[in-house]
Enzyme design. Structure first.
Site, short mmCIF file in Angstrom:
data_model
loop_
_atom_site.label_atom_id
_atom_site.label_comp_id
_atom_site.label_asym_id
_atom_site.label_seq_id
_atom_site.Cartn_x
_atom_site.Cartn_y
_atom_site.Cartn_z
N ASP A 92 -6.34 -6.90 4.11
CA ASP A 92 -5.78 -5.55 4.18
C ASP A 92 -5.86 -5.01 5.60
O ASP A 92 -6.96 -4.85 6.15
CB ASP A 92 -6.59 -4.64 3.23
N SER B 252 0.85 -1.19 0.00
CA SER B 252 0.00 0.00 0.00
C SER B 252 0.88 1.24 0.00
O SER B 252 1.66 1.45 0.94
CB SER B 252 -0.91 0.02 1.23
N HIS C 37 -8.27 0.82 -4.12
CA HIS C 37 -9.22 0.57 -3.02
C HIS C 37 -9.94 1.88 -2.72
O HIS C 37 -9.35 2.80 -2.15
CB HIS C 37 -8.40 0.05 -1.81
N ASP D 299 -4.73 3.42 -1.82
CA ASP D 299 -5.81 3.69 -0.87
C ASP D 299 -6.37 5.08 -1.10
O ASP D 299 -5.71 6.09 -0.83
CB ASP D 299 -5.27 3.56 0.56
N MET E 72 -11.17 -6.52 5.11
CA MET E 72 -10.47 -5.56 5.96
C MET E 72 -10.18 -6.21 7.31
O MET E 72 -11.10 -6.68 7.99
CB MET E 72 -11.31 -4.30 6.17
N MET F 93 -12.22 4.10 -0.78
CA MET F 93 -12.90 4.35 0.50
C MET F 93 -13.57 5.70 0.39
O MET F 93 -13.22 6.66 1.08
CB MET F 93 -11.87 4.30 1.64
N MET G 6 -9.07 7.78 -0.09
CA MET G 6 -9.92 8.13 1.06
C MET G 6 -10.46 9.54 0.90
O MET G 6 -9.76 10.43 0.40
CB MET G 6 -9.09 8.07 2.35
N HIS H 212 -1.05 -1.27 -4.39
CA HIS H 212 -2.33 -1.00 -3.73
C HIS H 212 -2.44 0.50 -3.44
O HIS H 212 -1.57 1.09 -2.77
CB HIS H 212 -2.39 -1.80 -2.42
C1 DX5 Z 1 -6.44 1.13 5.55
C2 DX5 Z 1 -5.89 0.82 4.19
C3 DX5 Z 1 -4.74 -0.11 4.19
C4 DX5 Z 1 -3.54 0.38 4.93
C5 DX5 Z 1 -2.72 -0.81 5.37
O1 DX5 Z 1 -7.58 1.88 5.42
O2 DX5 Z 1 -6.91 0.25 3.39
O3 DX5 Z 1 -4.40 -0.48 2.86
O4 DX5 Z 1 -2.74 1.24 4.17
O5 DX5 Z 1 -1.68 -0.35 6.15
P1 DX5 Z 1 -0.88 -1.31 7.13
O6 DX5 Z 1 -0.33 -2.42 6.30
O7 DX5 Z 1 0.17 -0.41 7.67
O8 DX5 Z 1 -1.84 -1.81 8.17
ZN ZN Z 2 -6.42 -0.60 1.34
#
Ligand code: DX5
Ligand code: ZN
Length: 221
Positions: free
Chosen positions: A177, A10, A68, A37, A139, A70, A39, A35
């Site tokens: 994840d 990620s 991903h 993320d 998750m 969110m 948000m 990956h």
């Molecule tokens: C959380 C994200 C993850 C996050 C994982 O909302 O979807 O992808 O970056 O980070 P680690 O591996 O540090 O838990």
């Molecule tokens: Zn993620």
């Protein structure tokens, strides 16, 4: 276990001031998926990046860009992320009230479609969309931030989903994840996951450590 393990670093844990170089470095270190993320400060309490960044990163890697989302609503942005170069678009049912239609749209855009299950979201959310799904993302933290602790209740969920996926006879990725590290990666794989998202554990130590980090996650040691 004969299933190939894929590692999806990620970039949330990368150096945002040098994202292109970070993506090239993690690609060269053996990442299978990149990956991303996304948000929105609304569906989750954090703000990250949008389609312009995916587009800017696209020339830096030929690996699968695993986006991903969110964000709520997700629908108005599916086309933009597809055009930006995403290969997989994953959405949360809570952010997509017409989940079936959203998945149809992702497929119509020529992309692989993923559904993300939060820790409190039941497996049954997938019951009537399995035929449209190419990836299921479990998750193992509540989404919003990197560096959180793995939630153990993800493991029986992964086991159930592995059985559901195997029953379809289709090649559906089972991705996990959140809080994936040297301790939790083998447990997630044993439960049936085959794609591991890892932010902190991939990027810790800087570029010279990336290949070792990825190999350790993949092979458990
Ligand atoms: C959380 C994200 C993850 C996050 C994982 O909302 O979807 O992808 O970056 O980070 P680690 O591996 O540090 O838990
Ligand atoms: Zn993620």
């Amino acid at each position: 276990m004969s299933r190939p393990v894929r590692i999806a670093p990620s970039i949330l844990s990368a150096d945002f001031a040098a994202l292109g170089a970070e993506v090239r470095a993690i690609d060269a270190a053996g990442a299978d998926y990149i990956h991303v993320d996304v948000m929105d400060g609304h569906f989750v309490p954090n703000l990250t990046i949008g389609p312009a960044v995916v587009k800017a990163l696209r020339p830096h890697t030929a690996k699968v860009m695993d986006v991903h989302l969110m964000i709520a609503p997700a629908d108005p942005y599916l086309d933009a992320f597809a055009e930006a170069g995403a290969d997989i678009l994953s959405i949360h049912p809570e952010a997509s009230p017409h989940l079936h239609r959203s998945l149809q749209r992702i497929k119509a855009l020529g992309k692989r479609a993923g559904v993300v299950l939060n820790p409190a979201t039941p497996v049954s959310a997938l019951d009537h969309v399995m035929d449209l799904v190419d990836l299921i993302l479990v998750m193992s933290v509540n989404p919003g931030f990197g560096g959180q602790a793995f939630i153990d209740s993800a493991l029986p969920k992964i086991e159930r989903l592995r059985a559901m996926i195997d029953a379809t006879g289709r090649a559906i990725d089972l991705e996990v994840d959140g809080g994936i590290d040297m301790t939790t990666a083998p447990r997630a794989l044993a439960a049936g996951a085959d794609v591991l998202v890892a932010g902190t554990a991939s990027f810790r130590g800087g570029p010279s450590a990336y290949a070792g980090n990825i190999a350790a996650l993949r092979h458990g040691g």
